[in-house]
Enzyme design. Structure first.
Site, PDB file in Angstrom:
ATOM      1  CG  ASP A 132      -1.871   1.107   1.342  1.00 61.59           C
ATOM      2  OD1 ASP A 132      -1.632   2.171   0.739  1.00 61.59           O
ATOM      3  OD2 ASP A 132      -2.885   0.927   2.033  1.00 61.59           O
TER       4      ASP A 132
ATOM      5  CE  LYS B 101      -3.040  12.061 -10.385  1.00 55.44           C
ATOM      6  NZ  LYS B 101      -2.067  10.946 -10.439  1.00 55.44           N
TER       7      LYS B 101
ATOM      8  CB  ALA C 192      -7.072   7.250 -19.862  1.00 56.14           C
TER       9      ALA C 192
ATOM     10  CE1 TYR D 167      -6.716  12.144  -9.792  1.00 57.23           C
ATOM     11  CE2 TYR D 167      -7.277  13.709 -11.524  1.00 57.23           C
ATOM     12  CZ  TYR D 167      -6.678  12.523 -11.125  1.00 57.23           C
ATOM     13  OH  TYR D 167      -6.032  11.735 -12.041  1.00 57.23           O
TER      14      TYR D 167
END
Ligand SMILES: NC(=O)c1ccc[n+]([C@@H]2O[C@H](COP(=O)([O-])OP(=O)(O)OC[C@H]3O[C@@H](n4cnc5c(N)ncnc54)[C@H](O)[C@@H]3O)[C@@H](O)[C@H]2O)c1
Length: 250
Positions: A53, A149, A178, A145
């Protein structure tokens, strides 16, 4: 004999989607490849599954040591494990912020610091981080998010500077949307999955989703000795979403 013969690689999040496509491509091109994932069962041969993990430093160190031990060293690290989050800056609680940053940012930190002692012993050392279009384009309802990033993109450049004189190249890829199990799960949860899919396709100038194989090809290029002069770069694999400004049709 292929261009990556003799090299060994570890891909985090290597049991699904972009990570699995990358692991399979690196192996097809001759590399020995380990896939670090939460439960990397049923991987196709010859991929080596190592359970870990990325939020657990001890398990990451053990997985990296196992891969490097099996392969007699490590040349390539692909930091790809990641999770998503939806919402504006008002929507996600502190626990979710900590969780996503722990996986998406600190996960890269943990795997990289465990791998660097091995990478320094390689003549073709490369780290490739899976970042996102969200790092440099403002997307709605992706505050957490995108912040994660954006940190990955900045970290990529800082790491490239820190390790260039040690012979370790560091780059990242920025995929658009994607077609992976992750996006499939998001679409399944949408009120109208087909309308959601059409909206995501239309957002990318090429008019379709990016494939996992296309992202894998970009990662494999940056990881390969063919990219020996490339470090500190961000390679968009986004159907033109970041760089193009099209006129509306009609
Ligand atoms: N799919 C997209 O549209 C898209 C776009 C841009 C960037 N990305 C990035 O690509 C990367 C891969 O995404 P994907 O679409 O292939 O997703 P995916 O869900 O198919 O695969 C992600 C893998 O990461 C693993 N993972 C998650 N948390 C982990 C942890 N704590 N420790 C170890 N492994 C863990 C999962 O088990 C899974 O196998 C992510 O970093 C994601 O942010 C995806």
């Amino acid at each position: 004999m292929s261009d990556l013969t003799g090299l060994s690689a570890l891909v985090t999040g290597g049991a699904s989607g972009i990570g699995l496509a990358t692991a399979e491509l690196l192996a097809a091109r001759g590399a020995r490849v380990a896939c670090l994932d939460l439960a990397p069962d049923g991987l196709p041969a010859p991929l080596l599954g190592v359970a870990a993990d990325v939020t657990d430093d001890a398990s990451v160190r053990a997985a990296v040591a196992r891969a490097a031990g099996e392969f007699g060293g490590l040349d390539v690290l692909v930091n790809n494990a990641g999770i998503g989050a939806q919402g504006t800056v008002e929507d996600n609680g502190d626990a979710e912020w900590h969780r996503v940053l722990d996986v998406n940012v600190l996960g890269i930190v943990r795997a990289s610091r465990a791998a660097l002692p091995h990478l320094r012993g390689s003549a073709h050392a490369a780290i490739v981080n899976t970042c996102s279009i969200a790092a440099w384009a403002g997307l709605p309802r992706r505050a957490l998010y995108s912040a994660s990033k954006g940190a990955v993109q900045a970290l990529t450049l800082a790491m490239a500077a820190d390790h260039v004189r040690e012979g370790v190249r560091v780059n990242c890829v920025n995929p658009g949307t994607a077609d992976t199990p992750w996006v499939g799960r998001l679409l399944d949860a949408a009120a109208d999955p087909e309308a959601e899919r059409a909206a995501l396709r239309a957002r990318q100038p090429l008019g379709r989703l990016v494939s996992a194989a296309e992202v894998a090809a970009a990662i494999a290029y940056l990881a390969s000795p063919a990219a020996a002069s490339t470090t500190g770069t961000v390679l968009a694999v986004d159907g033109g979403m970041h760089g193009l400004r099209l006129r509306q049709e009609g």
